[in-house]
Design a protein around this motif. Structure first.
Motif, PDB file in Angstrom:
ATOM      1  N   LEU A  29       0.836  -1.211   0.000  1.00  0.00           N
ATOM      2  CA  LEU A  29       0.000   0.000   0.000  1.00  0.00           C
ATOM      3  C   LEU A  29       0.865   1.252   0.000  1.00  0.00           C
ATOM      4  O   LEU A  29       1.823   1.354   0.766  1.00  0.00           O
ATOM      5  CB  LEU A  29      -0.866  -0.004   1.259  1.00  0.00           C
ATOM      6  N   GLU A  30       0.526   2.180  -0.875  1.00  0.00           N
ATOM      7  CA  GLU A  30       1.231   3.472  -0.901  1.00  0.00           C
ATOM      8  C   GLU A  30       0.184   4.499  -1.288  1.00  0.00           C
ATOM      9  O   GLU A  30      -0.248   4.556  -2.433  1.00  0.00           O
ATOM     10  CB  GLU A  30       2.367   3.429  -1.914  1.00  0.00           C
ATOM     11  N   LEU A  31      -0.254   5.262  -0.300  1.00  0.00           N
ATOM     12  CA  LEU A  31      -1.409   6.134  -0.499  1.00  0.00           C
ATOM     13  C   LEU A  31      -1.041   7.566  -0.116  1.00  0.00           C
ATOM     14  O   LEU A  31      -0.819   7.852   1.054  1.00  0.00           O
ATOM     15  CB  LEU A  31      -2.534   5.613   0.396  1.00  0.00           C
ATOM     16  N   PRO A  32      -0.945   8.474  -1.104  1.00  0.00           N
ATOM     17  CA  PRO A  32      -0.498   9.833  -0.770  1.00  0.00           C
ATOM     18  C   PRO A  32      -1.528  10.654   0.008  1.00  0.00           C
ATOM     19  O   PRO A  32      -1.158  11.522   0.784  1.00  0.00           O
ATOM     20  CB  PRO A  32      -0.214  10.470  -2.137  1.00  0.00           C
ATOM     21  N   GLU A  33      -2.813  10.365  -0.196  1.00  0.00           N
ATOM     22  CA  GLU A  33      -3.848  11.202   0.432  1.00  0.00           C
ATOM     23  C   GLU A  33      -4.961  10.324   0.980  1.00  0.00           C
ATOM     24  O   GLU A  33      -5.304   9.301   0.379  1.00  0.00           O
ATOM     25  CB  GLU A  33      -4.483  12.146  -0.608  1.00  0.00           C
ATOM     26  N   LEU A  34      -5.517  10.750   2.095  1.00  0.00           N
ATOM     27  CA  LEU A  34      -6.739  10.122   2.607  1.00  0.00           C
ATOM     28  C   LEU A  34      -7.420  11.151   3.501  1.00  0.00           C
ATOM     29  O   LEU A  34      -6.892  11.518   4.543  1.00  0.00           O
ATOM     30  CB  LEU A  34      -6.407   8.856   3.414  1.00  0.00           C
ATOM     31  N   PRO A  35      -8.597  11.646   3.075  1.00  0.00           N
ATOM     32  CA  PRO A  35      -9.299  12.599   3.947  1.00  0.00           C
ATOM     33  C   PRO A  35      -9.590  11.941   5.294  1.00  0.00           C
ATOM     34  O   PRO A  35     -10.131  10.835   5.338  1.00  0.00           O
ATOM     35  CB  PRO A  35     -10.593  12.890   3.175  1.00  0.00           C
ATOM     36  N   LEU A  36      -9.242  12.617   6.377  1.00  0.00           N
ATOM     37  CA  LEU A  36      -9.396  12.017   7.705  1.00  0.00           C
ATOM     38  C   LEU A  36     -10.551  12.662   8.443  1.00  0.00           C
ATOM     39  O   LEU A  36     -11.617  12.092   8.574  1.00  0.00           O
ATOM     40  CB  LEU A  36      -8.089  12.182   8.489  1.00  0.00           C
ATOM     41  N   SER A  37     -10.326  13.864   8.935  1.00  0.00           N
ATOM     42  CA  SER A  37     -11.402  14.622   9.576  1.00  0.00           C
ATOM     43  C   SER A  37     -11.050  16.087   9.405  1.00  0.00           C
ATOM     44  O   SER A  37      -9.981  16.427   8.899  1.00  0.00           O
ATOM     45  CB  SER A  37     -11.514  14.246  11.058  1.00  0.00           C
ATOM     46  N   ASP A  38     -11.947  16.962   9.844  1.00  0.00           N
ATOM     47  CA  ASP A  38     -11.764  18.387   9.582  1.00  0.00           C
ATOM     48  C   ASP A  38     -10.481  18.942  10.186  1.00  0.00           C
ATOM     49  O   ASP A  38      -9.863  19.839   9.633  1.00  0.00           O
ATOM     50  CB  ASP A  38     -12.963  19.173  10.128  1.00  0.00           C
ATOM     51  N   ASP A  39     -10.080  18.416  11.344  1.00  0.00           N
ATOM     52  CA  ASP A  39      -8.923  19.000  12.029  1.00  0.00           C
ATOM     53  C   ASP A  39      -7.698  18.083  12.031  1.00  0.00           C
ATOM     54  O   ASP A  39      -6.798  18.247  12.845  1.00  0.00           O
ATOM     55  CB  ASP A  39      -9.303  19.382  13.471  1.00  0.00           C
ATOM     56  N   LEU A  40      -7.684  17.113  11.125  1.00  0.00           N
ATOM     57  CA  LEU A  40      -6.562  16.174  11.093  1.00  0.00           C
ATOM     58  C   LEU A  40      -6.065  16.039   9.662  1.00  0.00           C
ATOM     59  O   LEU A  40      -6.854  15.807   8.749  1.00  0.00           O
ATOM     60  CB  LEU A  40      -7.045  14.821  11.612  1.00  0.00           C
ATOM     61  N   ARG A  41      -4.745  16.202   9.468  1.00  0.00           N
ATOM     62  CA  ARG A  41      -4.178  16.109   8.121  1.00  0.00           C
ATOM     63  C   ARG A  41      -2.970  15.178   8.121  1.00  0.00           C
ATOM     64  O   ARG A  41      -2.218  15.131   9.075  1.00  0.00           O
ATOM     65  CB  ARG A  41      -3.695  17.477   7.651  1.00  0.00           C
ATOM     66  N   LEU A  42      -2.807  14.502   6.982  1.00  0.00           N
ATOM     67  CA  LEU A  42      -1.626  13.666   6.808  1.00  0.00           C
ATOM     68  C   LEU A  42      -0.405  14.536   6.526  1.00  0.00           C
ATOM     69  O   LEU A  42      -0.490  15.510   5.788  1.00  0.00           O
ATOM     70  CB  LEU A  42      -1.818  12.702   5.635  1.00  0.00           C
ATOM     71  N   ALA A  43       0.721  14.161   7.090  1.00  0.00           N
ATOM     72  CA  ALA A  43       1.975  14.850   6.801  1.00  0.00           C
ATOM     73  C   ALA A  43       2.909  13.949   5.998  1.00  0.00           C
ATOM     74  O   ALA A  43       3.996  14.375   5.617  1.00  0.00           O
ATOM     75  CB  ALA A  43       2.654  15.272   8.102  1.00  0.00           C
ATOM     76  N   ALA A  44       2.486  12.712   5.741  1.00  0.00           N
ATOM     77  CA  ALA A  44       3.287  11.764   4.961  1.00  0.00           C
ATOM     78  C   ALA A  44       2.329  10.754   4.337  1.00  0.00           C
ATOM     79  O   ALA A  44       1.223  10.554   4.841  1.00  0.00           O
ATOM     80  CB  ALA A  44       4.287  11.045   5.872  1.00  0.00           C
ATOM     81  N   PRO A  45       2.735  10.118   3.237  1.00  0.00           N
ATOM     82  CA  PRO A  45       1.867   9.095   2.643  1.00  0.00           C
ATOM     83  C   PRO A  45       1.632   7.937   3.612  1.00  0.00           C
ATOM     84  O   PRO A  45       2.434   7.709   4.515  1.00  0.00           O
ATOM     85  CB  PRO A  45       2.665   8.606   1.422  1.00  0.00           C
ATOM     86  N   ILE A  46       0.525   7.237   3.399  1.00  0.00           N
ATOM     87  CA  ILE A  46       0.253   6.020   4.158  1.00  0.00           C
ATOM     88  C   ILE A  46       0.925   4.872   3.406  1.00  0.00           C
ATOM     89  O   ILE A  46       0.657   4.662   2.222  1.00  0.00           O
ATOM     90  CB  ILE A  46      -1.262   5.777   4.262  1.00  0.00           C
ATOM     91  N   ALA A  47       1.802   4.149   4.081  1.00  0.00           N
ATOM     92  CA  ALA A  47       2.543   3.091   3.400  1.00  0.00           C
ATOM     93  C   ALA A  47       2.596   1.853   4.276  1.00  0.00           C
ATOM     94  O   ALA A  47       2.628   1.947   5.500  1.00  0.00           O
ATOM     95  CB  ALA A  47       3.956   3.560   3.077  1.00  0.00           C
TER      96      ALA A  47
END
Ligand SMILES: [Zn+2]
Ligand SMILES: [Zn+2]
Length: 187
Positions: A29-47
């Motif tokens: 799995l290598e996922l650059p983006e995934l909407p999480l919630s309004d106040d939470l953001r990814l700072a790195a891909p999900i791998a």
């Protein structure tokens, strides 16, 4: 309604459902983006790795994933990147019987994760929930962050030795306390 659903997170498990219990499929799995919630953001891909295993009645999804979240230091409020690891183990039950093609009675387990009618497993929700749960509560920019002055709010990391003569006095009042009327020097 538009619904975010990346194909990379949807897995067709029809072949797996026809296989004997214990059969497995592995995915990278290598996922650059995934909407999480309004106040939470990814700072790195999900791998990481995803393993789908045929059990007697379902498909067991096991994943070990790494990513990072954007956050703020709980003491000084500076932006912080927090690396996190999540382990997912979710059983996904069929919605439609693979042999007969008939709908499965879902009333016994209404909250269970389900495959869709085409035997597709959508991993977006389990992955999102695992990451949201892994959000660190007390993020720190560094273990010994000095935080903000409780009296005036100045960043103590940048103002070493900063202190107030009397911690209980509001700085505006302290300024007044130091003020003295000019002495009457007239002779
Ligand atoms: Zn800090
Ligand atoms: Zn201060």
């Amino acid at each position: 309604m538009w619904r975010w659903r990346p194909t990379v997170l949807s897995y067709n498990v029809a072949d797996l459902l026809r296989a004997a219990p214990g059969a497995q499929q592995r995915f990278q799995l290598e996922l650059p983006e995934l909407p999480l919630s309004d106040d939470l953001r990814l700072a790195a891909p999900i791998a990481g790795q995803l393993r789908l295993i045929r059990t007697g009645r379902s498909v067991l999804a096991q994943a070990e994933l790494s990513t990072a979240l954007e956050g703020a230091c709980s003491r000084c409020l500076r932006p912080v990147v927090a690396p996190i690891d999540v382990t997912i183990e979710e059983e996904a039950l069929p919605l439609v019987d693979i042999d007969s093609g008939l709908p499965v009675d879902v009333s016994g387990e209404p909250d269970a994760l389900r495959l869709d009618a085409h035997h597709e497993l959508d991993m977006a929700t389990p992955i999102r929930e695992a990451i949201v749960l892994a959000e660190p509560i007390n993020l720190l920019c560094r273990p010994d962050c000095a935080g903000l002055c409780q009296v005036c709010g100045i960043d103590l990391n940048e103002n070493e030795g900063h202190s107030h003569a009397d911690q209980d006095v509001d700085p505006r009042l302290a300024a007044l306390a130091d003020w003295q009327p000019a002495a009457d020097n007239s002779d």
